[in-house]
Design a protein around this motif. Structure first.
Motif, mmCIF file in Angstrom:
data_model
loop_
_atom_site.group_PDB
_atom_site.id
_atom_site.type_symbol
_atom_site.label_atom_id
_atom_site.label_comp_id
_atom_site.label_asym_id
_atom_site.label_seq_id
_atom_site.Cartn_x
_atom_site.Cartn_y
_atom_site.Cartn_z
ATOM 1 N N ARG A 112 0.818 -1.215 0.000
ATOM 2 C CA ARG A 112 0.000 0.000 0.000
ATOM 3 C C ARG A 112 0.858 1.273 0.000
ATOM 4 O O ARG A 112 0.812 2.082 0.937
ATOM 5 N N PRO A 113 1.633 1.477 -1.054
ATOM 6 C CA PRO A 113 2.550 2.633 -1.082
ATOM 7 C C PRO A 113 1.844 3.985 -1.029
ATOM 8 O O PRO A 113 2.392 4.933 -0.458
ATOM 9 N N ALA A 114 0.637 4.099 -1.598
ATOM 10 C CA ALA A 114 -0.060 5.384 -1.529
ATOM 11 C C ALA A 114 -0.447 5.720 -0.090
ATOM 12 O O ALA A 114 -0.395 6.885 0.320
ATOM 13 N N ARG A 115 -0.835 4.712 0.694
ATOM 14 C CA ARG A 115 -1.111 4.942 2.114
ATOM 15 C C ARG A 115 0.151 5.429 2.819
ATOM 16 O O ARG A 115 0.110 6.363 3.636
ATOM 17 N N HIS A 116 1.261 4.777 2.511
ATOM 18 C CA HIS A 116 2.531 5.187 3.118
ATOM 19 C C HIS A 116 2.817 6.661 2.827
ATOM 20 O O HIS A 116 3.167 7.423 3.738
ATOM 21 N N MET A 117 2.665 7.091 1.567
ATOM 22 C CA MET A 117 2.971 8.474 1.232
ATOM 23 C C MET A 117 2.003 9.432 1.884
ATOM 24 O O MET A 117 2.394 10.512 2.357
ATOM 25 N N ARG A 118 0.734 9.072 1.961
ATOM 26 C CA ARG A 118 -0.241 9.947 2.619
ATOM 27 C C ARG A 118 0.131 10.132 4.084
ATOM 28 O O ARG A 118 0.115 11.260 4.609
ATOM 29 N N GLU A 119 0.458 9.049 4.769
ATOM 30 C CA GLU A 119 0.824 9.155 6.180
ATOM 31 C C GLU A 119 2.149 9.897 6.346
ATOM 32 O O GLU A 119 2.319 10.682 7.291
ATOM 33 N N TYR A 120 3.058 9.670 5.445
ATOM 34 C CA TYR A 120 4.371 10.335 5.506
ATOM 35 C C TYR A 120 4.190 11.850 5.408
ATOM 36 O O TYR A 120 4.752 12.615 6.200
ATOM 37 N N LEU A 121 3.392 12.294 4.437
ATOM 38 C CA LEU A 121 3.163 13.731 4.248
ATOM 39 C C LEU A 121 2.399 14.331 5.429
ATOM 40 O O LEU A 121 2.566 15.520 5.737
ATOM 41 N N SER A 122 1.566 13.538 6.084
ATOM 42 C CA SER A 122 0.804 14.042 7.232
ATOM 43 C C SER A 122 1.715 14.452 8.377
ATOM 44 O O SER A 122 1.332 15.269 9.226
ATOM 45 N N ILE A 123 2.907 13.893 8.428
ATOM 46 C CA ILE A 123 3.898 14.269 9.442
ATOM 47 C C ILE A 123 4.914 15.255 8.876
ATOM 48 O O ILE A 123 5.253 16.261 9.516
ATOM 49 N N LEU A 124 5.399 14.975 7.680
ATOM 50 C CA LEU A 124 6.457 15.799 7.091
ATOM 51 C C LEU A 124 6.011 17.234 6.850
ATOM 52 O O LEU A 124 6.724 18.189 7.196
ATOM 53 N N MET A 125 4.849 17.412 6.229
ATOM 54 C CA MET A 125 4.457 18.755 5.793
ATOM 55 C C MET A 125 4.273 19.738 6.951
ATOM 56 O O MET A 125 4.756 20.877 6.869
ATOM 57 N N PRO A 126 3.582 19.382 8.036
ATOM 58 C CA PRO A 126 3.518 20.342 9.146
ATOM 59 C C PRO A 126 4.896 20.714 9.674
ATOM 60 O O PRO A 126 5.156 21.895 9.975
ATOM 61 N N LEU A 127 5.787 19.748 9.774
ATOM 62 C CA LEU A 127 7.103 20.016 10.348
ATOM 63 C C LEU A 127 7.923 20.961 9.480
ATOM 64 O O LEU A 127 8.592 21.858 9.997
ATOM 65 N N VAL A 128 7.896 20.780 8.163
ATOM 66 C CA VAL A 128 8.684 21.681 7.316
ATOM 67 C C VAL A 128 8.040 23.059 7.215
ATOM 68 O O VAL A 128 8.694 24.015 6.786
ATOM 69 N N ARG A 129 6.782 23.185 7.633
ATOM 70 C CA ARG A 129 6.111 24.486 7.650
ATOM 71 C C ARG A 129 6.219 25.171 9.009
ATOM 72 O O ARG A 129 5.626 26.227 9.230
ATOM 73 N N GLY A 130 6.949 24.554 9.944
ATOM 74 C CA GLY A 130 7.139 25.169 11.251
ATOM 75 C C GLY A 130 6.024 24.880 12.233
ATOM 76 O O GLY A 130 5.918 25.549 13.272
ATOM 77 N N GLU A 131 5.191 23.885 11.946
ATOM 78 C CA GLU A 131 4.096 23.516 12.825
ATOM 79 C C GLU A 131 4.434 22.212 13.540
ATOM 80 O O GLU A 131 5.350 21.491 13.155
ATOM 81 N N ASN A 132 3.656 21.906 14.580
ATOM 82 C CA ASN A 132 3.798 20.613 15.235
ATOM 83 C C ASN A 132 3.086 19.545 14.419
ATOM 84 O O ASN A 132 2.034 19.802 13.825
ATOM 85 N N ALA A 133 3.634 18.357 14.407
ATOM 86 C CA ALA A 133 2.962 17.212 13.806
ATOM 87 C C ALA A 133 2.197 16.476 14.894
ATOM 88 O O ALA A 133 2.730 16.234 15.983
ATOM 89 N N SER A 134 0.950 16.136 14.607
ATOM 90 C CA SER A 134 0.134 15.366 15.536
ATOM 91 C C SER A 134 -0.659 14.366 14.711
ATOM 92 O O SER A 134 -1.776 14.630 14.282
ATOM 93 N N PHE A 135 -0.041 13.216 14.470
ATOM 94 C CA PHE A 135 -0.647 12.237 13.566
ATOM 95 C C PHE A 135 -0.309 10.833 14.025
ATOM 96 O O PHE A 135 0.832 10.535 14.373
ATOM 97 N N GLN A 136 -1.320 9.987 14.021
ATOM 98 C CA GLN A 136 -1.112 8.576 14.283
ATOM 99 C C GLN A 136 -1.841 7.794 13.198
ATOM 100 O O GLN A 136 -3.068 7.807 13.117
ATOM 101 N N GLY A 137 -1.060 7.141 12.340
ATOM 102 C CA GLY A 137 -1.638 6.383 11.251
ATOM 103 C C GLY A 137 -1.488 4.892 11.463
ATOM 104 O O GLY A 137 -1.150 4.423 12.559
ATOM 105 N N GLU A 138 -1.712 4.160 10.392
ATOM 106 C CA GLU A 138 -1.588 2.705 10.468
ATOM 107 C C GLU A 138 -0.122 2.271 10.520
ATOM 108 O O GLU A 138 0.210 1.242 11.111
ATOM 109 N N THR A 139 0.740 3.053 9.916
ATOM 110 C CA THR A 139 2.148 2.648 9.825
ATOM 111 C C THR A 139 3.115 3.686 10.363
ATOM 112 O O THR A 139 4.274 3.364 10.616
#
Length: 298
Positions: A112-139
């Motif tokens: 499920r690589p698309a799931r992986h990328m969606r979850e990855y961006l859910s953490i990466l994008m807030p952090l590179v924008r200077g925000e806190n990441a608050s995400f718990q996914g399947e992986t």
């Protein structure tokens, strides 16, 4: 349409010094960007930080850093540090890599690589924008913030070819970075999907960065034969094979931009009309004719 160069990794001693020379030449020649792949040689982010730090003005990008071996917070911290070293000139290109690499070489599951990328961006994008990441996914889970100094407007592009990935590139990231993808596929598949996803999400128009092999020559047959040999592996990897099939191309040589100045100019114009925002030239033949032609377009 902006023009950039895909940098070949130097093989000589003083590899980072040679890379710095190549970046400096690209900047002096007037190219807007220079990009490095991350495969099994240099770590692309580290190399760009070291080699690009003293070359001002030119955008530097990764095309692309594989996501699976790095937690998104670790990658965000590294990329933000590199961006600080480059005075805000980094564009972070990330991608899934390939099942052959991730499963067979790293021993990491590729399901499920698309799931992986969606979850990855859910953490990466807030952090590179200077925000806190608050995400718990399947992986993947990320519950943290970063204090890394420096700019917080670093573009993030993903290597997106399949529909779900293109949707993520438009609605969550800042666009896509392509390889082995021809103008018909960009016009009919890539550009509509990523642009509509960005529009629906209320985001700015996405970047479509398209890298292709290029050779300006009077001996197109020989140049295509060289492209077929040098880039053969990309016709065998499923994600690129799917894009070649969409284009009606037998192999990488058929999407390489090859010919004399008039023919190459027409092929590049077709990319612009298809929706490409940045053409990244992967020069693959000796001599200066290709570079001199590219400089004439800037």
């Amino acid at each position: 349409m902006r023009f950039g160069l895909l940098l070949n990794e130097p093989k000589e001693p003083d590899v980072l010094g040679k890379l710095r020379e190549r970046i400096a030449r690209a900047a002096d020649d007037g190219f807007s960007s220079a990009w490095m792949s991350h495969i099994f040689g240099l770590d692309a982010l580290t190399a760009l930080a070291v080699a690009g730090n003293q070359v001002p003005g030119i955008e530097l990008g990764t095309a692309v850093v594989p996501t699976y071996p790095r937690h998104p917070a670790a990658l965000a911290q590294q990329a933000l540090t590199v961006n600080a070293a480059l005075d805000g000139r980094l564009t972070l290109g990330i991608g899934l890599s390939h099942q052959l690499v991730i499963e067979s070489m790293y021993g990491i599951g590729f399901e499920r690589p698309a799931r992986h990328m969606r979850e990855y961006l859910s953490i990466l994008m807030p952090l590179v924008r200077g925000e806190n990441a608050s995400f718990q996914g399947e992986t993947l889970t990320g519950q943290l913030g970063l204090s890394t100094p420096g700019p917080r407007d670093m573009p993030v592009l993903i290597a997106a070819l399949a529909p779900r990935m293109l949707r993520l590139a438009g609605e969550t990231a800042d666009g896509t970075v392509l390889w082995m993808t021809g103008p018909r596929t960009v016009a009919e598949h890539v550009a509509p999907a990523v642009t509509e996803a960005a529009r629906a999400a209320g985001r700015p128009g996405p970047r479509i960065v398209c890298a292709l092999p290029i050779c300006v020559t009077d001996d197109a047959e020989a140049a295509r034969a060289l492209a077929a040999e040098r880039f053969e592996i990309y016709g065998q990897l499923p994600s690129y094979r799917a894009m070649l099939d969409r284009e009606g191309a037998a192999g990488p040589a058929d999407v390489a931009i090859v010919g004399d100045e008039d023919e190459v100019s027409a092929r590049i114009e077709a990319l612009a009309k298809a929706g490409v925002t940045d053409f990244v030239a992967a020069e693959y033949s000796p001599g200066t004719r290709t570079r001199e032609f590219l400089k004439s377009l800037l």
